[in-house]
Design a protein around this motif. Structure first.
Motif, PDB file in Angstrom:
ATOM      1  N   GLN A  18     -12.626  40.125  32.579  1.00 19.03           N
ATOM      2  CA  GLN A  18     -14.210  40.982  32.677  1.00 19.03           C
ATOM      3  C   GLN A  18     -14.798  40.048  33.638  1.00 19.03           C
ATOM      4  OE1 GLN A  18     -15.175  39.959  28.522  1.00 19.03           O
ATOM      5  NE2 GLN A  18     -13.242  40.885  27.673  1.00 19.03           N
ATOM      6  N   LEU A  19     -14.223  38.504  33.930  1.00 19.03           N
ATOM      7  CA  LEU A  19     -14.885  38.235  35.537  1.00 19.03           C
ATOM      8  C   LEU A  19     -14.764  38.918  36.917  1.00 19.03           C
ATOM      9  CD1 LEU A  19     -14.165  34.316  34.701  1.00 19.03           C
ATOM     10  CD2 LEU A  19     -16.245  35.342  34.424  1.00 19.03           C
ATOM     11  N   PRO A  20     -14.621  39.846  37.619  1.00 23.30           N
ATOM     12  CA  PRO A  20     -14.727  40.220  38.250  1.00 23.30           C
ATOM     13  C   PRO A  20     -16.283  41.116  38.384  1.00 23.30           C
ATOM     14  CG  PRO A  20     -12.334  40.261  37.812  1.00 23.30           C
ATOM     15  CD  PRO A  20     -13.252  40.068  36.758  1.00 23.30           C
ATOM     16  N   MET A  31     -18.967  40.090  36.329  1.00 21.80           N
ATOM     17  CA  MET A  31     -19.938  39.228  36.840  1.00 21.80           C
ATOM     18  C   MET A  31     -19.698  38.227  38.367  1.00 21.80           C
ATOM     19  SD  MET A  31     -19.940  39.437  33.477  1.00 21.80           S
ATOM     20  CE  MET A  31     -21.789  37.715  33.011  1.00 21.80           C
ATOM     21  N   ARG A  32     -21.322  37.833  38.739  1.00 21.46           N
ATOM     22  CA  ARG A  32     -21.579  37.167  39.589  1.00 21.46           C
ATOM     23  C   ARG A  32     -20.794  36.271  39.977  1.00 21.46           C
ATOM     24  NH1 ARG A  32     -25.688  40.719  41.462  1.00 21.46           N
ATOM     25  NH2 ARG A  32     -26.874  41.285  39.732  1.00 21.46           N
ATOM     26  N   PRO A  33     -20.278  36.261  41.280  1.00 22.75           N
ATOM     27  CA  PRO A  33     -19.596  34.780  41.348  1.00 22.75           C
ATOM     28  C   PRO A  33     -20.181  33.588  41.096  1.00 22.75           C
ATOM     29  CG  PRO A  33     -19.384  36.390  43.364  1.00 22.75           C
ATOM     30  CD  PRO A  33     -20.302  37.219  42.591  1.00 22.75           C
ATOM     31  N   ALA A  34     -21.352  33.539  41.431  1.00 20.59           N
ATOM     32  CA  ALA A  34     -22.381  32.650  41.424  1.00 20.59           C
ATOM     33  C   ALA A  34     -22.218  31.843  39.833  1.00 20.59           C
ATOM     34  CB  ALA A  34     -22.908  31.767  42.003  1.00 20.59           C
ATOM     35  N   TRP A  35     -22.677  32.948  38.859  1.00 20.38           N
ATOM     36  CA  TRP A  35     -22.349  32.154  37.439  1.00 20.38           C
ATOM     37  C   TRP A  35     -20.793  32.358  37.311  1.00 20.38           C
ATOM     38  CZ3 TRP A  35     -20.138  34.327  33.325  1.00 20.38           C
ATOM     39  CH2 TRP A  35     -20.627  34.198  32.238  1.00 20.38           C
ATOM     40  N   SER A  36     -20.199  32.772  36.950  1.00 18.12           N
ATOM     41  CA  SER A  36     -18.629  32.881  36.704  1.00 18.12           C
ATOM     42  C   SER A  36     -18.211  31.354  37.263  1.00 18.12           C
ATOM     43  CB  SER A  36     -17.890  33.495  37.521  1.00 18.12           C
ATOM     44  OG  SER A  36     -18.242  34.847  36.902  1.00 18.12           O
ATOM     45  N   VAL A  37     -18.147  31.016  38.214  1.00 19.48           N
ATOM     46  CA  VAL A  37     -18.686  29.598  38.601  1.00 19.48           C
ATOM     47  C   VAL A  37     -19.209  28.429  37.704  1.00 19.48           C
ATOM     48  CG1 VAL A  37     -18.206  27.768  41.237  1.00 19.48           C
ATOM     49  CG2 VAL A  37     -17.872  30.048  41.439  1.00 19.48           C
ATOM     50  N   THR A  38     -20.227  28.570  37.499  1.00 16.53           N
ATOM     51  CA  THR A  38     -21.601  27.222  37.038  1.00 16.53           C
ATOM     52  C   THR A  38     -20.332  27.046  35.972  1.00 16.53           C
ATOM     53  OG1 THR A  38     -22.549  28.086  39.037  1.00 16.53           O
ATOM     54  CG2 THR A  38     -23.677  27.238  37.278  1.00 16.53           C
ATOM     55  N   MET A  39     -20.760  29.139  35.420  1.00 13.85           N
ATOM     56  CA  MET A  39     -20.684  28.893  33.565  1.00 13.85           C
ATOM     57  C   MET A  39     -19.246  28.622  33.379  1.00 13.85           C
ATOM     58  SD  MET A  39     -23.541  29.226  32.792  1.00 13.85           S
ATOM     59  CE  MET A  39     -23.763  28.293  33.406  1.00 13.85           C
ATOM     60  N   VAL A  40     -18.060  28.884  33.977  1.00  9.97           N
ATOM     61  CA  VAL A  40     -16.819  28.224  33.295  1.00  9.97           C
ATOM     62  C   VAL A  40     -16.387  27.089  34.235  1.00  9.97           C
ATOM     63  CG1 VAL A  40     -14.136  29.127  33.993  1.00  9.97           C
ATOM     64  CG2 VAL A  40     -16.050  31.236  33.534  1.00  9.97           C
ATOM     65  N   GLY A  41     -16.550  26.590  35.107  1.00  6.55           N
ATOM     66  CA  GLY A  41     -16.961  25.044  35.409  1.00  6.55           C
ATOM     67  C   GLY A  41     -17.879  24.254  34.494  1.00  6.55           C
ATOM     68  N   ALA A  42     -19.321  24.592  33.770  1.00  8.21           N
ATOM     69  CA  ALA A  42     -19.741  23.592  32.557  1.00  8.21           C
ATOM     70  C   ALA A  42     -19.375  24.023  31.596  1.00  8.21           C
ATOM     71  CB  ALA A  42     -21.229  24.019  32.790  1.00  8.21           C
ATOM     72  N   LEU A  43     -18.531  25.012  31.347  1.00 10.65           N
ATOM     73  CA  LEU A  43     -18.167  25.042  30.165  1.00 10.65           C
ATOM     74  C   LEU A  43     -16.085  24.090  30.200  1.00 10.65           C
ATOM     75  CD1 LEU A  43     -18.188  28.609  28.549  1.00 10.65           C
ATOM     76  CD2 LEU A  43     -19.579  26.729  27.615  1.00 10.65           C
ATOM     77  N   VAL A  44     -15.643  24.385  31.045  1.00 11.20           N
ATOM     78  CA  VAL A  44     -14.920  23.501  30.770  1.00 11.20           C
ATOM     79  C   VAL A  44     -15.045  21.648  30.929  1.00 11.20           C
ATOM     80  CG1 VAL A  44     -12.198  23.499  31.893  1.00 11.20           C
ATOM     81  CG2 VAL A  44     -12.899  25.076  31.736  1.00 11.20           C
ATOM     82  N   ALA A  45     -15.735  21.771  32.389  1.00  8.63           N
ATOM     83  CA  ALA A  45     -15.666  20.442  32.304  1.00  8.63           C
ATOM     84  C   ALA A  45     -16.521  19.967  30.758  1.00  8.63           C
ATOM     85  CB  ALA A  45     -16.875  20.462  32.667  1.00  8.63           C
ATOM     86  N   SER A  46     -17.990  20.651  30.032  1.00 10.14           N
ATOM     87  CA  SER A  46     -17.538  20.036  29.159  1.00 10.14           C
ATOM     88  C   SER A  46     -17.158  19.878  27.739  1.00 10.14           C
ATOM     89  CB  SER A  46     -19.062  20.906  28.028  1.00 10.14           C
ATOM     90  OG  SER A  46     -18.930  22.060  27.924  1.00 10.14           O
TER      91      SER A  46
END
Length: 417
Positions: A53-55, A57-72
């Protein structure tokens, strides 16, 4: 009956942590670790849907949100393992998830390609509600449990969310609310039960301390009454009957002796010929550790054969229990231990932890837990208590009997504290 009690005390294992099955700290830690573990599992479960599903989605959102979820999520795992900052870690994941959920429809590139099946964020929705339950109070957690699934359902009926049917949306949202609500209720029940255990334990120890003080007061009163009866009244009668110079001199001598007896009664505990073995003292300390709400490692391998006065044993035991209780109440999450060593000529009991520590000079004078229950109690039987602590460096309370004859310097808080 006494033999049975001694056998029960002797059955307490030495050198191993004695654990109580329920306390608020342990329940919170267990729930936090469970939520973090399932969070990792559900995040891994969402990876296939995420890749699909990520393709769209906007790349900036994908990187930011996925990265933030994984980090948290990684943060929740770390704080759950080290048992520090649990609330901060779990609240962080819940907030990041809510931001990702609300911003999701604005990041969709082509609404026509939005998935009709479950969106990848749905797989971690229940985990987000569970972490909100760990990190927030019951009211805020309940609001989160209802709010997050409702937001997900509303987005799902919009074009960016896939325009699914109302029935599917309601089923998904209600399922998430029921599951999150069950987790919240179970967590609240366990926390309340653990809090009740902690309160009952604190009340029992408070009553025990009060009983000890009452016993000491009564013993001192009996001793003083005996001195008044045997010395003071006899002196007064002799003085009243003294007519000759020799009789008056004898009455004066008796008065001096009576004053000395009264002075000694203020500084000496009631004497007793009864004795207790050092091994029995170690068993009692281990038994007290078993009754507390947090694990305390008890090591009595250094105990030698020997006996000590009962008054000494009671004072050292009470001071050790108070030190353990102080650690539970003030040290925070920490590793705790107690060591008993020595024999009939000298004993040492150490109670320590690697918790937050404290500044001895900052303890208010009206707080009697350290000064009266530990320092003065041990000093009253000819011993000495040394408290070695500093902010962030843990605390070690060392109880010595008899008191060391040579002091090595002001490296710790001693009886003058």
């Amino acid at each position: 009956m006494a033999d049975v009690a001694r056998n029960l005390l002797a059955s307490v294992p030495r050198g191993r942590p004695v654990r109580n099955p329920l306390s608020l700290v342990r329940v919170t830690t267990a729930i936090a670790r469970t939520a973090a573990g399932f969070g990792v599992a559900f995040m891994l479960q969402s990876v296939p849907a995420m890749i699909e599903q990520l393709p769209n989605m906007r790349p900036a959102w994908s990187v930011t949100m996925v990265g933030a979820l994984v980090a948290s999520l990684a943060l929740t795992v770390v704080v759950s393992v080290i048992d520090r900052g649990l609330r901060i870690g779990h609240v962080t994941f819940a907030v990041v998830y809510l931001i990702a959920l609300i911003s999701w429809p604005f990041a969709v590139i082509d609404p026509a390609q939005a998935p009709s099946s479950s969106y990848w964020l749905y797989y971690t929705l229940t985990i987000a509600t569970a972490m909100a339950t760990v990190g927030l109070g019951i009211r805020l957690a309940t609001a989160y449990v209802v709010l997050a699934p409702v937001i997900y359902g509303i987005i799902r009926i919009t074009p960016p969310g896939g325009e699914v049917t109302i029935t599917q949306t309601v089923l998904d949202s209600v399922y998430a609310i029921i599951l999150g609500g069950a987790i919240t209720i179970i967590t609240a029940i366990l926390r309340n039960a653990a809090s009740s255990v902690d309160r009952a334990q604190a009340t029992a120890l408070q009553r025990y301390g009060h009983a000890v003080r009452q016993h000491a007061t009564e013993a001192e009163r009996v001793q003083v009454d005996a001195i008044v009866h045997d010395s003071v009244l006899t002196t007064l009668l002799s003085a009243a009957r003294a007519e000759t110079a020799e009789a008056k001199e004898l009455a004066a001598l008796m008065a001096g002796n009576a004053i000395g007896h009264l002075r000694d009664a203020l500084s000496e505990a009631p004497q007793s010929d009864a004795e207790v073995s050092v091994a029995a003292l170690a068993n009692r300390i281990a038994d007290a550790a078993a009754a507390l709400s947090e694990p305390i490692t008890v090591d009595s391998d250094g105990v030698r054969p020997g006996r000590i006065p009962v008054a000494v044993g009671e004072a050292v035991y009470s001071a050790a229990v108070q030190a353990m209780v102080n650690s539970l109440q003030h040290a925070g999450p920490a590793r705790r231990w107690a060591v008993v060593r020595g024999g009939g000529d000298d004993i040492v009991v150490e109670v320590g932890d690697d918790g937050c520590g404290f500044d001895p000079d900052a303890v208010p004078t009206e707080r009697l837990g350290v000064r009266v229950s530990i320092l003065e109690r041990v000093a009253s039987v000819g011993g000495a208590a040394v408290i070695d602590t500093a902010l962030g460096e843990g605390t070690v309370v060392a109880l010595h009997w008899p008191a060391p004859k040579v002091s090595k310097g002001p490296t710790a808080t001693e009886v003058t504290s």
